[in-house]
Design an enzyme around this catalytic site. Structure first.
Site, PDB file in Angstrom:
ATOM      1  N   HIS A  73       0.831  -1.204   0.000  1.00  0.00           N
ATOM      2  CA  HIS A  73       0.000   0.000   0.000  1.00  0.00           C
ATOM      3  C   HIS A  73       0.867   1.257   0.000  1.00  0.00           C
ATOM      4  CE1 HIS A  73      -3.734   2.081   2.013  1.00  0.00           C
ATOM      5  NE2 HIS A  73      -3.260   2.764   0.977  1.00  0.00           N
ATOM      6  N   PHE A  76       3.044   6.560  -4.753  1.00  0.00           N
ATOM      7  CA  PHE A  76       4.308   7.126  -5.218  1.00  0.00           C
ATOM      8  C   PHE A  76       4.112   8.361  -6.101  1.00  0.00           C
ATOM      9  CE2 PHE A  76       7.500   3.349  -4.719  1.00  0.00           C
ATOM     10  CZ  PHE A  76       7.324   3.418  -3.346  1.00  0.00           C
ATOM     11  N   HIS A 191     -10.620   1.284   0.872  1.00  0.00           N
ATOM     12  CA  HIS A 191     -10.487   2.386   1.814  1.00  0.00           C
ATOM     13  C   HIS A 191     -11.886   2.603   2.364  1.00  0.00           C
ATOM     14  CE1 HIS A 191      -8.910   6.597   2.902  1.00  0.00           C
ATOM     15  NE2 HIS A 191     -10.145   6.528   3.373  1.00  0.00           N
ATOM     16  N   ASP A 322       0.807   2.789   3.662  1.00  0.00           N
ATOM     17  CA  ASP A 322       0.029   3.885   3.080  1.00  0.00           C
ATOM     18  C   ASP A 322       0.951   5.095   2.898  1.00  0.00           C
ATOM     19  OD1 ASP A 322      -2.044   5.358   2.034  1.00  0.00           O
ATOM     20  OD2 ASP A 322      -3.076   5.672   3.947  1.00  0.00           O
TER      21      ASP A 322
END
Length: 456
Positions: A73, A76, A191, A322
């Site tokens: 997760h 980038f 999510h 995350d």
């Protein structure tokens, strides 16, 4: 190219033992228990039993040797948001943190919700990523027709934002959700936050505290109720349609009650906890402010302790980050203005090793949650374990070698970390990706490009 890693303490598949690894090109070819056996065993197929028969000998004395971390997760930011970060910079941060494989999320510009956008990301990574990579495909209200065209051997799954303000990636209509859960050919990673509850809480907070409430109110706005109701719905839909559901960044003790036991990477419902939610709690807003503002919010100490307990009782299957860089200028303000997200990938492993030292979880369980289980859950081919015939994704970590996080050490393009000033006792000494030393003692080999991950 032949490499011998000798003299270390290997941690793998529930065991910790002294041993050595033989690597030929990009794969592990032998695992040898106890240092004394290295010469005969490593050289059994060679004309000489000398260390000179290896192109490289790595002395791992005093180090623990782990499989490379798989982070399921990350954000980038490329394409479209590269003022914050890009694949080059964040894969450098991954290598420096012992992370050899990452799965990137679809909320970039353009969003990864078309086959063309997905291919663009793969092409970018093939030029720029210094560790192994893959990408989630993003679900929307109207792209279900593309699901059958997704290659299950190239991507880990489908990302579904059930609570998000990320353009058309918010899917909260029951009809659309039913369709996605009924037709998804791959695991769905969600999510989970209820947008209606968040909007109601935000309106109440603005009425009490002004147009941009202080960040200390963030967990009140992105509340336990908002997380629980969305997670409850996701579990309900997954159960109804027999869909593989992986719930991202669980944050509350209440949500943990929704995770069936015994949990398994092959189960219908699994859950991820992030390093941030395991390390920080709401008291840390006083010192770190918006640097730890993320969605879902960092919540109470009680919630953090429940998440920590769930690492060892089976309810948490995977630890991710995350990882979500923003410029510090974008973190200014409060609950409304400050961007949500923080860069954590470079310091995820050492942070979890610190929690292991504190007795939160055994080292063997850490490896299970950060290496083995991501590989099992997403059916990663030949990664995530120290096994003969597997890719030589390996990290060497050294205990009792104190150091402090300073700005000059940070690889992420955003240039900051919530861990600045923190002193660690564990140190990532070397990271090997496919048998190649991509990071060693502060230096990333930026000439190296990782491999696309294969699945199933």
């Amino acid at each position: 190219m032949t490499t011998l890693i000798q003299g270390g303490t290997l941690v793998n598949e529930g065991r910790t033992f002294n041993g050595s690894l033989v690597i030929e090109d990009d794969k592990i070819t032998q695992i040898i228990e106890s240092r004394e056996q290295v010469h005969d065993s490593a050289c059994q197929n060679r004309t000489t039993c000398s260390l000179d028969s290896f192109d490289e000998v790595i002395d791992a004395s005093g180090c623990f040797v782990l499989p490379g971390i798989i982070d399921d997760h990350v954000h980038f930011r490329e394409p479209g948001l590269t003022e914050k970060a890009d694949i080059d910079s964040e894969s450098r941060a991954a290598a420096a943190g012992g992370v050899t494989t990452y799965f990137d999320m679809p909320n970039t510009i353009p969003q990864t919700t078309t086959l063309e956008a997905l291919e663009e990301k793969f092409a970018l990574a093939a030029r720029k990523s210094h560790v192994n990579y893959s990408f989630f495909f993003g679900a929307t209200n109207d792209n279900v027709a593309l699901f059958p065209q997704l290659d299950p051997h190239r991507i880990p799954g489908i990302k579904l934002f059930m609570g998000s303000s990320t353009g058309n990636m918010l899917v909260d209509r029951r009809e659309a959700l039913e369709r996605i859960f009924a037709t998804a050919p791959l695991p769905i990673m969600t999510h989970c936050e209820d947008t209606g509850i968040i909007n109601r809480n935000m309106a109440e907070a603005k009425a009490k505290y002004g147009d941009d409430p202080k960040v200390t109110h963030h967990p009140e706005i992105r509340s336990e109720e908002a997380c629980y109701e969305s997670t409850r719905l996701a579990v309900e839909l997954a159960t109804k349609h027999h869909t593989r559901l992986h719930i991202a960044h669980l944050t509350t003790a209440k949500e943990l009650d929704l995770i069936p036991l015994p949990a398994s990477p092959k189960g219908t419902v699994t859950a991820e906890a992030t390093v941030s939610h395991l390390f920080f709690c709401d008291r840390d807003y006083q010192m770190l402010g918006t640097r730890i503002k993320c969605n879902p919010a960092i919540k109470t100490e009680r919630d953090r302790e429940a998440l920590r307990e769930a690492l060892t009782d089976g309810r948490i299957t995977v630890i991710g980050t995350d990882h979500a860089p923003h410029l510090l200028s974008q973190k200014e303000g409060g609950c409304v203005r400050a961007a949500s997200g923080m860069p954590m990938i470079q310091f995820s492993l050492v942070t979890m090793l610190e929690l292991a030292d504190q007795g939160v979880l055994p080292l063997e369980r850490l490896v299970e949650l950060m290496c083995h289980n991501p590989a099992r859950l997403f059916e990663v081919r030949r990664r995530g374990f120290l096994r003969e015939g597997y890719q030589a994704d390996i990290v060497l970590v050294r205990p009792n070698s104190g150091w402090t996080v300073t700005k000059d050490l940070i690889q992420s393009r955003c240039g900051w970390s919530p861990m600045e000033g923190h002193m660690y006792l564990w140190h990532v000494e070397r990271t090997l990706c496919n048998g190649h030393t991509v990071y060693e003692k502060g230096r990333v080999d930026t000439s190296y490009i990782g491999q696309p991950v294969m699945f199933r």
